[in-house]
Design a protein around this motif. Structure first.
Motif, PDB file in Angstrom:
ATOM      1  N   MET A  97       0.813  -1.202   0.000  1.00  0.00           N
ATOM      2  CA  MET A  97       0.000   0.000   0.000  1.00  0.00           C
ATOM      3  C   MET A  97       0.854   1.263   0.000  1.00  0.00           C
ATOM      4  O   MET A  97       0.434   2.325   0.423  1.00  0.00           O
ATOM      5  N   THR A  98       2.106   1.173  -0.369  1.00  0.00           N
ATOM      6  CA  THR A  98       2.913   2.386  -0.458  1.00  0.00           C
ATOM      7  C   THR A  98       2.634   3.068  -1.782  1.00  0.00           C
ATOM      8  O   THR A  98       2.792   2.495  -2.833  1.00  0.00           O
ATOM      9  N   ARG A  99       2.189   4.278  -1.676  1.00  0.00           N
ATOM     10  CA  ARG A  99       1.952   5.038  -2.892  1.00  0.00           C
ATOM     11  C   ARG A  99       2.685   6.360  -2.773  1.00  0.00           C
ATOM     12  O   ARG A  99       2.772   6.910  -1.686  1.00  0.00           O
ATOM     13  N   PRO A 100       3.191   6.864  -3.871  1.00  0.00           N
ATOM     14  CA  PRO A 100       3.809   8.191  -3.825  1.00  0.00           C
ATOM     15  C   PRO A 100       2.807   9.226  -3.314  1.00  0.00           C
ATOM     16  O   PRO A 100       1.634   8.932  -3.149  1.00  0.00           O
ATOM     17  N   ILE A 101       3.290  10.412  -3.134  1.00  0.00           N
ATOM     18  CA  ILE A 101       2.443  11.474  -2.574  1.00  0.00           C
ATOM     19  C   ILE A 101       1.234  11.716  -3.462  1.00  0.00           C
ATOM     20  O   ILE A 101       1.312  11.606  -4.672  1.00  0.00           O
ATOM     21  N   ARG A 102       0.122  12.013  -2.842  1.00  0.00           N
ATOM     22  CA  ARG A 102      -1.065  12.249  -3.663  1.00  0.00           C
ATOM     23  C   ARG A 102      -0.870  13.489  -4.525  1.00  0.00           C
ATOM     24  O   ARG A 102      -0.458  14.523  -4.057  1.00  0.00           O
ATOM     25  N   ALA A 103      -1.121  13.323  -5.764  1.00  0.00           N
ATOM     26  CA  ALA A 103      -0.877  14.425  -6.691  1.00  0.00           C
ATOM     27  C   ALA A 103      -2.006  14.576  -7.682  1.00  0.00           C
ATOM     28  O   ALA A 103      -2.123  15.577  -8.362  1.00  0.00           O
ATOM     29  N   THR A 104      -2.836  13.551  -7.714  1.00  0.00           N
ATOM     30  CA  THR A 104      -3.847  13.539  -8.773  1.00  0.00           C
ATOM     31  C   THR A 104      -4.928  14.576  -8.565  1.00  0.00           C
ATOM     32  O   THR A 104      -5.520  15.054  -9.522  1.00  0.00           O
ATOM     33  N   LEU A 105      -5.207  14.922  -7.292  1.00  0.00           N
ATOM     34  CA  LEU A 105      -6.426  15.667  -6.982  1.00  0.00           C
ATOM     35  C   LEU A 105      -6.606  16.912  -7.830  1.00  0.00           C
ATOM     36  O   LEU A 105      -7.602  17.054  -8.534  1.00  0.00           O
ATOM     37  N   LEU A 106      -5.631  17.809  -7.763  1.00  0.00           N
ATOM     38  CA  LEU A 106      -5.814  19.083  -8.426  1.00  0.00           C
ATOM     39  C   LEU A 106      -5.609  18.962  -9.928  1.00  0.00           C
ATOM     40  O   LEU A 106      -6.134  19.754 -10.704  1.00  0.00           O
ATOM     41  N   ALA A 107      -4.894  17.923 -10.317  1.00  0.00           N
ATOM     42  CA  ALA A 107      -4.605  17.760 -11.735  1.00  0.00           C
ATOM     43  C   ALA A 107      -5.837  17.332 -12.525  1.00  0.00           C
ATOM     44  O   ALA A 107      -5.878  17.479 -13.733  1.00  0.00           O
ATOM     45  N   LEU A 108      -6.844  16.854 -11.804  1.00  0.00           N
ATOM     46  CA  LEU A 108      -7.950  16.200 -12.500  1.00  0.00           C
ATOM     47  C   LEU A 108      -8.711  17.152 -13.421  1.00  0.00           C
ATOM     48  O   LEU A 108      -9.003  16.809 -14.560  1.00  0.00           O
ATOM     49  N   ALA A 109      -9.024  18.328 -12.915  1.00  0.00           N
ATOM     50  CA  ALA A 109      -9.792  19.266 -13.727  1.00  0.00           C
ATOM     51  C   ALA A 109      -9.030  19.561 -15.009  1.00  0.00           C
ATOM     52  O   ALA A 109      -9.619  19.704 -16.080  1.00  0.00           O
ATOM     53  N   ALA A 110      -7.713  19.599 -14.892  1.00  0.00           N
ATOM     54  CA  ALA A 110      -6.898  19.888 -16.067  1.00  0.00           C
ATOM     55  C   ALA A 110      -6.914  18.713 -17.049  1.00  0.00           C
ATOM     56  O   ALA A 110      -6.994  18.893 -18.254  1.00  0.00           O
ATOM     57  N   GLY A 119      -7.391   6.068 -16.548  1.00  0.00           N
ATOM     58  CA  GLY A 119      -8.232   5.127 -15.829  1.00  0.00           C
ATOM     59  C   GLY A 119      -8.513   5.614 -14.422  1.00  0.00           C
ATOM     60  O   GLY A 119      -8.132   6.731 -14.052  1.00  0.00           O
ATOM     61  N   ILE A 120      -9.180   4.780 -13.653  1.00  0.00           N
ATOM     62  CA  ILE A 120      -9.524   5.139 -12.274  1.00  0.00           C
ATOM     63  C   ILE A 120      -8.381   4.712 -11.370  1.00  0.00           C
ATOM     64  O   ILE A 120      -7.902   3.575 -11.446  1.00  0.00           O
ATOM     65  N   VAL A 121      -7.924   5.644 -10.536  1.00  0.00           N
ATOM     66  CA  VAL A 121      -6.786   5.367  -9.662  1.00  0.00           C
ATOM     67  C   VAL A 121      -7.180   5.616  -8.207  1.00  0.00           C
ATOM     68  O   VAL A 121      -8.044   6.447  -7.912  1.00  0.00           O
ATOM     69  N   ALA A 122      -6.528   4.894  -7.304  1.00  0.00           N
ATOM     70  CA  ALA A 122      -6.705   5.153  -5.881  1.00  0.00           C
ATOM     71  C   ALA A 122      -5.895   6.389  -5.515  1.00  0.00           C
ATOM     72  O   ALA A 122      -4.788   6.593  -6.027  1.00  0.00           O
ATOM     73  N   VAL A 123      -6.459   7.219  -4.652  1.00  0.00           N
ATOM     74  CA  VAL A 123      -5.746   8.424  -4.228  1.00  0.00           C
ATOM     75  C   VAL A 123      -4.503   7.998  -3.454  1.00  0.00           C
ATOM     76  O   VAL A 123      -4.578   7.222  -2.493  1.00  0.00           O
ATOM     77  N   GLN A 124      -3.369   8.507  -3.906  1.00  0.00           N
ATOM     78  CA  GLN A 124      -2.102   8.118  -3.291  1.00  0.00           C
ATOM     79  C   GLN A 124      -1.972   8.728  -1.905  1.00  0.00           C
ATOM     80  O   GLN A 124      -2.372   9.852  -1.672  1.00  0.00           O
ATOM     81  N   GLY A 125      -1.429   7.951  -0.986  1.00  0.00           N
ATOM     82  CA  GLY A 125      -1.245   8.427   0.383  1.00  0.00           C
ATOM     83  C   GLY A 125      -2.465   8.199   1.260  1.00  0.00           C
ATOM     84  O   GLY A 125      -2.406   8.428   2.469  1.00  0.00           O
ATOM     85  N   ALA A 126      -3.557   7.750   0.658  1.00  0.00           N
ATOM     86  CA  ALA A 126      -4.769   7.445   1.425  1.00  0.00           C
ATOM     87  C   ALA A 126      -5.061   5.949   1.316  1.00  0.00           C
ATOM     88  O   ALA A 126      -4.373   5.209   0.626  1.00  0.00           O
ATOM     89  N   VAL A 165     -10.092  -3.215   3.991  1.00  0.00           N
ATOM     90  CA  VAL A 165      -9.282  -2.477   3.025  1.00  0.00           C
ATOM     91  C   VAL A 165     -10.180  -1.365   2.494  1.00  0.00           C
ATOM     92  O   VAL A 165     -11.365  -1.576   2.243  1.00  0.00           O
ATOM     93  N   ALA A 166      -9.614  -0.180   2.369  1.00  0.00           N
ATOM     94  CA  ALA A 166     -10.418   0.983   1.974  1.00  0.00           C
ATOM     95  C   ALA A 166      -9.614   1.846   1.020  1.00  0.00           C
ATOM     96  O   ALA A 166      -8.377   1.892   1.097  1.00  0.00           O
ATOM     97  N   ASP A 167     -10.322   2.522   0.124  1.00  0.00           N
ATOM     98  CA  ASP A 167      -9.667   3.478  -0.760  1.00  0.00           C
ATOM     99  C   ASP A 167     -10.655   4.524  -1.254  1.00  0.00           C
ATOM    100  O   ASP A 167     -11.863   4.284  -1.283  1.00  0.00           O
ATOM    101  N   ILE A 168     -10.100   5.680  -1.609  1.00  0.00           N
ATOM    102  CA  ILE A 168     -10.842   6.725  -2.331  1.00  0.00           C
ATOM    103  C   ILE A 168     -10.253   6.757  -3.745  1.00  0.00           C
ATOM    104  O   ILE A 168      -9.032   6.643  -3.906  1.00  0.00           O
ATOM    105  N   TYR A 169     -11.121   6.922  -4.726  1.00  0.00           N
ATOM    106  CA  TYR A 169     -10.670   6.828  -6.117  1.00  0.00           C
ATOM    107  C   TYR A 169     -11.048   8.083  -6.897  1.00  0.00           C
ATOM    108  O   TYR A 169     -12.079   8.697  -6.639  1.00  0.00           O
ATOM    109  N   ARG A 170     -10.168   8.414  -7.861  1.00  0.00           N
ATOM    110  CA  ARG A 170     -10.443   9.517  -8.789  1.00  0.00           C
ATOM    111  C   ARG A 170     -10.216   9.004 -10.209  1.00  0.00           C
ATOM    112  O   ARG A 170      -9.512   8.020 -10.412  1.00  0.00           O
ATOM    113  N   SER A 171     -10.784   9.737 -11.148  1.00  0.00           N
ATOM    114  CA  SER A 171     -10.645   9.340 -12.543  1.00  0.00           C
ATOM    115  C   SER A 171      -9.549  10.143 -13.219  1.00  0.00           C
ATOM    116  O   SER A 171      -9.419  11.347 -12.994  1.00  0.00           O
TER     117      SER A 171
END
Lengths: 104, 430
Positions: free
Chosen positions: A1-14, B387-394, B377-383
């Motif tokens: 479950m190691t993922r890099p820092i969340r970065a997608t959020l703000l990029a989405l609208a773009a 494709g659809i990805v799980a929010v990183q760090g969450a 197991v839990a996740d929040i997802y964005r498009s």
């Protein structure tokens, strides 16, 4: 479950890839849509049907503070710390506003 | 003609087509601003039907689902373990039709014409649609395991669609003498409910431990790793020492043939396992109607637009839930319901000429390792365009070593039932 820092959020609208049926770019996710992710566990309009705490009838400040505390691991949790980290602070504010205003 | 003036953009064409079809359509309601047909009344379809009506009561919603009662896969492992009865996991469409004005057609959708935008049923009815939501869940791939056909499933139940198959496996477990071996054959990814087989192992182990303690579980897996694996294996060691043998792919765990008459499972490299009870969870693909409608790819799953779940094969059709390829989202009831809520909103927005919002989806899969031992197991997802990805760090799984482990596992067991109560009330009960 190691993922890099969340970065997608703000990029989405773009990114807002052209969708065949929905030609316009997506607008930012509303508080109402964000809060719809809560009800699967907390029940319709935040009224739990079981042992998971209800979240209706709370103030905007209470809700926002609780989510921020979960997000920043200041409040013990089973799963809410994992969920809260999935939202930006602005989104948490929007969720709190939606629930306090419309879930009675 | 008033309908057309309300609609926007691409709907005009489909409404003209729908008007032409109205003579053969069975519906005789007041003119709606748009007609949405939903195929399948499970977590995805039932949520979509209800939430479309909540979004906009001006949209007519027809749910095509043959069953009058729906039995959920979530919770069916608790029936196998003796914690719940079938009635506890059975839900009706009464609230949906009564309170929310969804029209429930008790029939099986057998054909979709994406050109005339019509769904045909086994009973010979036709329903025109402006938008179609296809949520048929999974079908078993009969024959993917040599010898495993519908007849074999009566000796060796899959119990991967809740209902009579759940009852059958429970009866076999009850009838088995103490000292028997219960085998599970577990498929490779992707399949419905990734943690499901391992929760099932746990629940069967709990039943055997308390009633038939000399018995054993042989879990024959087509994979080398599985969902929440360390958490499950910690729990098995703590609660059921010596009772469960898990055989991964790398140790010849993959079952390629069954001989129901001899209650034998045959592995890839020819090992034969003769057992007392065999739960064969076979490979799966999207429900038949999705494949027949040309919505699936060569692997049998349905590619969709990550922003709208609209099919990449046919316009105006949204495929949600287990049948869809939803990127990082698992094939779970929670995920299907989350997708459905968003898709209902997106469809209503489109019908009303409003822009779509950026999607957000959630999933939480609780599993019981024991009656008082829950994990999640839990996740929040964005498009994204990819494709659809799980929010990183969450997201992620329950901690392996929480400060007060018994209290943590207890609380997650309580919340497992809490989630079920709230989710099913949201979908079928309110």
């Amino acid at each position: 479950m190691t993922r890099p820092i969340r970065a997608t959020l703000l990029a989405l609208a773009a990114i807002a890839a052209a969708s065949p049926a929905f030609a316009q770019s997506p607008v930012p996710t509303s508080g109402r849509t964000l809060a719809a992710t809560c009800t699967g566990c907390h029940g319709p309009a935040g009224r739990s049907a079981g042992e998971i705490p209800s979240i209706n009838g709370r103030t905007e400040t209470q809700l926002a503070q609780a989510m921020l505390d979960f997000k920043n691991d200041r409040r013990p949790a089973t799963v809410m710390n994992r969920h809260a980290k999935g939202f930006s602070d602005a989104e948490i504010a929007a969720i709190a506003k939606e629930i306090s205003a419309n879930w009675r | 003609m008033t309908r057309i003036s309300i609609s926007r953009r691409g709907f005009t064409g489909s409404l003209l087509a729908a008007t032409a079809l109205s003579a053969c359509a069975v519906q005789s309601e007041a003119p709606a601003k748009a007609r949405v047909v939903v195929i399948g009344g499970g977590f995805g379809g039932a949520t979509a039907a209800k939430f479309l009506r909540l979004e906009d009561p001006g949209i007519s919603v027809t749910l095509i689902e043959p069953k009058s009662e729906f039995q959920t896969c979530p919770g069916s492992n608790y029936v196998l373990g003796g914690l719940k009865r079938m009635s506890d996991i059975t839900h009706t469409y009464a609230a949906m039709t009564g309170r929310h004005g969804v029209r429930h057609v008790r029939d099986m959708a057998v054909a979709v014409d994406p050109v005339t935008r019509t769904v045909r049923t086994a009973g010979g009815q036709s329903f025109g649609y402006d938008r179609l939501v296809v949520s048929p869940g999974i079908d078993i791939r009969w024959g993917a395991i040599n010898g495993y056909d519908e007849a074999a499933s009566l000796r060796m139940p899959h119990s991967w669609q809740a209902g009579p198959q759940t009852v059958l496996l429970r009866q076999q477990l009850e009838a088995m003498p103490d000292g028997g071996v219960v085998a599970l054959s577990i498929p490779a990814n992707p399949f419905r409910c990734p943690p499901g087989p391992y929760e099932r192992i746990s629940m069967i182990a709990n039943y055997l431990k308390t009633t038939k303690p000399r018995s054993k579980i042989l879990a024959l897996d087509s994979k080398d790793a599985f969902s929440k694996q360390p958490l499950f294996q910690d729990g098995w060691a703590a609660l059921y020492p010596g009772l469960i043998e898990w055989v991964p792919l790398g140790k010849d765990g993959k079952i390629v043939e069954v001989v129901p008459g001899e209650m034998t499972l045959v592995s890839e490299f020819g090992q034969k396992h003769k057992v007392a009870v065999a739960n064969v969870i076979p490979p799966q693909f999207a429900g038949k109607i999705a494949r027949d409608a040309g919505l699936a790819n060569e692997q049998g799953w349905c590619p969709v637009d990550p922003f709208t779940f609209e099919s990449q094969r046919h316009k105006a059709i949204h495929v949600i839930g287990d049948a869809s390829i939803a990127g990082a989202m698992p094939k779970s009831g929670f995920a299907a319901s989350s997708q459905a809520k968003f898709v209902a909103r997106a469809i209503a927005a489109s019908i009303n000429g409003q822009p779509a919002e950026a999607p957000v989806y959630a999933n939480t899969c609780y599993s019981l390792v024991g009656p008082d031992y829950g994990i999640s197991v839990a996740d929040i997802y964005r498009s994204t365009a990819q494709g659809i990805v799980a929010v990183q760090g969450a997201g992620g799984v329950s901690p392996r070593t929480p400060p007060d482990a018994p209290a943590h596992r207890h609380l997650e067991a309580v919340y497992t039932h809490g989630w079920y109560a709230s989710a099913t009330r949201e979908i079928w009960g309110s």
